[in-house]
Design an enzyme around this catalytic site. Structure first.
Site, PDB file in Angstrom:
ATOM      1  N   GLU A 244       0.890  -1.181   0.000  1.00  0.00           N
ATOM      2  CA  GLU A 244       0.000   0.000   0.000  1.00  0.00           C
ATOM      3  C   GLU A 244       0.912   1.209   0.000  1.00  0.00           C
ATOM      4  O   GLU A 244       1.549   1.509   1.009  1.00  0.00           O
ATOM      5  CB  GLU A 244      -0.927  -0.047   1.217  1.00  0.00           C
ATOM      6  CG  GLU A 244      -2.091   0.918   1.118  1.00  0.00           C
ATOM      7  CD  GLU A 244      -1.788   2.254   1.749  1.00  0.00           C
ATOM      8  OE1 GLU A 244      -1.470   3.202   0.994  1.00  0.00           O
ATOM      9  OE2 GLU A 244      -1.859   2.360   2.987  1.00  0.00           O
ATOM     10  N   CYS A 278      -1.668   9.052   2.744  1.00  0.00           N
ATOM     11  CA  CYS A 278      -1.506   8.550   1.377  1.00  0.00           C
ATOM     12  C   CYS A 278      -2.757   8.766   0.548  1.00  0.00           C
ATOM     13  O   CYS A 278      -2.683   8.871  -0.681  1.00  0.00           O
ATOM     14  CB  CYS A 278      -1.129   7.075   1.399  1.00  0.00           C
ATOM     15  SG  CYS A 278      -2.235   6.050   2.399  1.00  0.00           S
TER      16      CYS A 278
END
Length: 470
Positions: A244, A278
C-alpha cells in the site's frame, strides 16, 4: 522521557541485541522526548523463529479460536484508548481528533477481521475437487509512522484471522506508540509467538524480513520507492506481497457542486492527518467556469483552519513528523513557485508563533498544470493544487494522468452523475461528497500505488493459499 530498550518476541519483552540508539523528538517542539534501541538481524531472526514455531499449532486452529483471540486483542487495545491517543499526539504530533478517530478505526478493523473470518468458508467443492484455503505461513509487516496504530491492528488482525503468525517492524519514529500497543498485546494473553515486534531500521530489520526464507508474506505500507525495493528483495524467495504505497489523489468538483458542502470536503480530505496521508485529495480539479468562485471560497475557508499544538481540541493541522519532512514540504512549495504556480494561501515558512516545531502553513496553489512537479509527486504535507478543466471527460483524463491510483473524490449534487465519474477513475477507492470509513471493503491502489488489497475478507484472503485435492 521514555526509553525503550526491548522488542516483543515469543510472548515476552526481550532486551535488544542490537544497540544502536535512536532519539525520539517531539514534532511540536523538536525537544527530545525519549529514545529507542534498534534491533539488528539477530533480533529479527529470533522473532521469525518464534513466529515459525507458533505457526505450527496456530495454523491448525479453528475459526472460533481465532475469533476469540481477535476479541481479546480488540478489548486490550480499547482498554488503553487514552494512552494510544496521548502517544499519537505527543510522538507523531497528530491533532487529538485524528488520534481519537484512528484508535476507534483500529478497533473496528480488528472486529471487521473477526466478523469476516466467521463468515468465510475455507473449503468448497469445485466439480470433483475439494478446494481449500490455507494460511500461508509467517507474515512480516512493515508499517509507517503516519498512523501507526491502524496499520498495526489492521494487518495483524487479518493475518491472525487467516491463521498466520506475525513479525512487525514499525517505524522507529513510532516507538512510543508501538510500546503501548505491545503492552496491549501482552495483556491480551495470546499464545506466545503469534505477534512479535522488532524495533529497527528498514535497511536492517526490513531487509532481513524481506529476504529471510522463513517469511512467506510481506505486507508493507509506505513510499513507492521503498515498496519497489521490498518487492525486489521478496522476489528472491517468491514471497507473497501486499504493498500500500503513495498517492496523488484527485478531487473532482463538478459544475453543479454546492460549495457549502464541497469546500469543507475538499479541505478535510486534502489536509487529512495534517496532509500526511496517502489518500489525501491534493489535486483539486475545478470547472473553469467556476474556477474563480471556488478559489475564493477555498481561500476564505482556509483562514478558519487552525494550525497549532496537537493537544488543543480546535487544532486541525499539527506539525510534520520531523524536520526532514518539514523541509521536504518547504522544498516542494518552493518548487511550485519556481515552476510558475501561484500561492493564494499559505506558502513558505512557519506559521507565526510556531517556529520551534515542524509546522507548515496550509498552502493552496493555483495556475497549476498537471505536468508540474507539485501535481505529479506526493508531497505528504498540507499543500493543495487547483487545476481547471472544461469538460467532465477532461477532468477524468487529468485525474487518471498520474503514476498513482490510490484514492479519488467527487463533489456533486447529482449522485448518479458523480457515480458515473467515479466509475471511470483508475483508483482503488472513490468517495462521493463525504469520506466514509469502510473497514469491511477492500483498500489498496492501482499502478504505482501498490499491489493487493487489505481490510475484511479481502485482507484475510491475502494471507491464504489455495490447495486443490481431487
Amino acid at each position: 522521557m521514555k526509553h525503550i530498550t526491548q522488542h516483543y518476541i515469543n510472548g515476552t519483552f526481550t532486551d535488544s541485541i542490537g544497540q544502536e540508539k535512536f532519539e525520539l523528538l517531539s514534532p511540536s517542539t523538536n525537544e527530545v522526548i525519549g529514545s529507542v534501541v534498534l534491533g539488528n538481524e539477530e533480533d529479527t531472526r529470533l522473532a521469525i523463529a518464534a513466529a515459525k514455531q507458533a505457526f505450527q499449532s496456530y495454523s491448525q486452529s479453528t475459526k472460533e479460536e481465532r475469533a476469540a483471540y481477535l476479541q481479546r486483542f480488540h478489548d486490550a487495545i480499547m482498554a488503553r484508548q487514552d494512552d494510544h491517543v496521548e502517544a499519537f499526539v505527543t510522538e507523531y504530533g497528530g491533532p487529538i481528533q485524528m488520534a481519537q478517530f484512528l484508535v476507534k478505526a483500529s478497533a473496528d478493523a480488528i472486529l471487521s477481521a473477526k466478523e469476516s473470518l466467521l463468515n468465510m468458508a475455507f473449503t468448497e467443492k469445485v466439480g470433483e475437487a475439494e478446494v481449500s484455503r490455507n494460511p500461508i505461513g509467517v507474515a512480516a509487516h512493515i508499517t509507517p509512522w503516519n498512523a501507526n496504530i491502524i496499520y498495526f491492528c489492521n494487518k495483524t488482525a487479518t493475518a491472525l484471522a487467516a491463521g498466520c503468525t506475525v513479525v512487525t517492524k514499525p517505524s522507529e519514529m513510532s516507538a512510543i506508540q508501538t510500546q503501548v500497543i505491545m503492552e496491549c498485546v501482552h495483556a491480551a494473553g495470546l499464545p506466545a509467538g503469534l505477534i512479535n515486534m522488532v524495533n529497527g531500521r528498514g535497511d536492517v530489520v526490513g531487509v532481513e524480513l524481506s529476504q529471510n526464507p522463513d517469511i512467506a508474506k510481506i505486507s508493507f505500507t509506505g513510499s513507492t520507492a521503498v515498496g519497489k525495493s521490498i518487492a525486489a528483495l521478496s522476489a528472491q524467495t517468491m514471497k507473497r506481497v501486499t504493498l500500500e504505497l503513495g498517492g496523488k489523489s484527485a478531487h473532482i468538483v463538478l459544475d453543479d457542486a454546492d460549495l457549502n458542502k464541497a469546500v469543507p470536503f475538499i479541505l478535510a480530505t486534502g489536509f487529512l492527518n495534517s496532509g500526511q496521508a496517502c489518500i489525501a485529495g491534493t489535486r483539486i480539479l475545478v470547472p473553469a467556469s467556476r474556477q474563480n468562485e471556488i478559489t475564493m471560497a477555498l481561500k476564505q475557508a482556509i483562514d478558519q483552519i487552525k494550525v497549532g499544538m496537537p493537544h488543543e481540541n480546535d487544532t486541525a493541522i499539527g506539525p510534520m513528523i520531523s524536520q526532514k519532512q518539514y523541509q521536504r514540504v518547504q522544498d516542494y512549495i518552493q518548487k511550485g513557485i519556481d515552476e510558475g504556480a501561484k500561492v493564494i494561501a499559505g506558502g513558505a515558512g512557519h506559521p507565526d508563533g510556531l517556529e520551534a516545531g515542524n509546522f507548515v502553513k496550509p498552502t493552496i496553489f493555483v495556475d497549476v498544470t498537471n505536468q508540474m512537479t507539485i501535481a505529479r509527486e506526493e508531497i505528504f504535507g498540507p499543500v493543495l493544487c487547483v487545476i481547471p478543466y472544461k469538460t467532465d471527460d477532461e477532468a477524468i483524463a487529468i485525474a487518471n494522468d498520474s503514476p498513482y491510483g490510490l484514492a479519488g473524490y467527487v463533489s456533486s449534487e447529482n449522485r448518479q452523475r458523480a457515480k458515473h465519474i467515479a466509475d471511470q477513475l483508475d483508483t482503488g477507492m472513490v468517495s462521493i461528497n463525504t469520506f466514509v470509513h469502510t473497514p469491511f471493503a477492500p483498500f489498496g491502489g492501482t499502478r504505482q500505488s501498490g499491489l493487493g488489497r487489505e481490510n475484511g475478507m479481502y485482507g484475510i484472503g491475502a494471507y491464504l493459499e489455495y490447495k486443490t485435492i481431487a
